[in-house]
Design an enzyme around this catalytic site. Sequence first.
Site, PDB file in Angstrom:
ATOM      1  N   HIS A 265      -3.576  90.980  20.382  1.00 31.69           N
ATOM      2  CA  HIS A 265      -2.845  90.657  21.609  1.00 31.69           C
ATOM      3  C   HIS A 265      -2.923  91.797  22.622  1.00 31.69           C
ATOM      4  CE1 HIS A 265      -0.197  87.904  18.856  1.00 31.69           C
ATOM      5  NE2 HIS A 265      -1.431  87.473  18.977  1.00 31.69           N
TER       6      HIS A 265
ATOM      7  N   HIS B 165       4.903  80.638   7.893  1.00 27.12           N
ATOM      8  CA  HIS B 165       3.767  80.895   8.778  1.00 27.12           C
ATOM      9  C   HIS B 165       2.672  79.873   8.515  1.00 27.12           C
ATOM     10  CE1 HIS B 165       0.196  82.917  10.438  1.00 27.12           C
ATOM     11  NE2 HIS B 165       1.049  83.506  11.255  1.00 27.12           N
TER      12      HIS B 165
END
Length: 420
Positions: A102, A168
């Site tokens: 990111h 997740h």
Amino acid sequence: MKVTLAYGRNGLSVNVPSYSTVIEPTHLEPIENDHEAVLRALRNPRGTKPLRELVKSSDRVVIVISDITRPTPNQKLVPWILEELTHVPLENVTIINGLGTHRDQTREELCEMLGETIVDTVRIINHHCQEKSELTHLGTSSFGCEVYLNKEYVEADFRIVTGFIEPHFFAGFSGGPKGIMPGIAGIETILTFHNAKMIGHPLATWGILDNNPLQEMTREINTFCKPDFLLNVALNGEKEITQVFAGELAEAHGIGCSFVKQHAMHKCDQRYDVVITTNAGYPLDQNLYQAVKGMDAARMIVRQGGTIICAAECSDGMPAHGNFIKILEMRESPKKILEMIEDPSFQMFDQWEAQRLAMIQEWADVYLYSTLPDESAQIAKITPTKDIEQTLSELKGKYGSEMSIAVLPLGPLTIPYVEE
């Protein structure tokens, strides 16, 4: 009936038919006095000595945190960790923002994540997965890639990793070893972790740890340079701390996953024609890339050929950084995107999110309510909607007046499943 969806910072109210099934995690009240609870956990950890006893005053300490796309309450956890380490000079402490692939966080974002006092007094670095000079090579993984981790992490005398545990959609559960891998790994290692074979594996999904290749790989990479101490928390829908897990990486994380599974997984008796979902609001729904998680939670219980309606604000766009948009633009349909990504010769970071989105779209139609311009949704092969209630009304023409509907107001904070 009116349902409030977690959307951005303020939520979104929608009216749905009264017979709709609303699925939320078991609500847990916040833990009493979270400050004292965290200090107790640091002083009575699982599988290791108390944190303060483990760290020498001369140690160079790193604290790895998750980035702004995760709601880990690091504005609480980091100061409380430092409260236990008052014998360590602040100049000996470095906070590593575990960005994975990111973008860097701005000062304003770091202040939101950590508080201005920490930003002004403790050294903070953003991890850069593609900067070889900032990485250390540690060997070769049994998964067939070279292992690179953040250099300052590797060279520190004492390593702490923080995080929060939730189901997740690739690795079974977040938190634990994922703070390190992919949080502060090199791009080559991350690409293997997220390659088409790994992401497409049937056990690489919500709530599964055993024989999940992604969980196995993240655990293995952690053994190359294991964190000395873990501090993870569980959160409720209001993002308040409900439980604390601290100590040795595997033991503390395992206990945390068992706790979260009890409260976040929801068994359903049937699949639904339509599933309305979210990505749990800000900060999790900042972009479409992250919102794929909420769509994947809905995929667990929507019938094949059904419809997913996702409400995600996407205040940070698609986002503009990374390769997510580029990959989505490379082919004209989800099927073609899957074929491209599954070709062994193809490798591009961010392909994993595009792959998972295409897998969802091959299963069900996807609508998106967001602040994105319609063209952005169309690049992703998603149908934009400006009115969820109107979309539901139109879908009756496809499924009939008694179409079955499920609503996930908190998106992936609840993982529904059907035993088939």
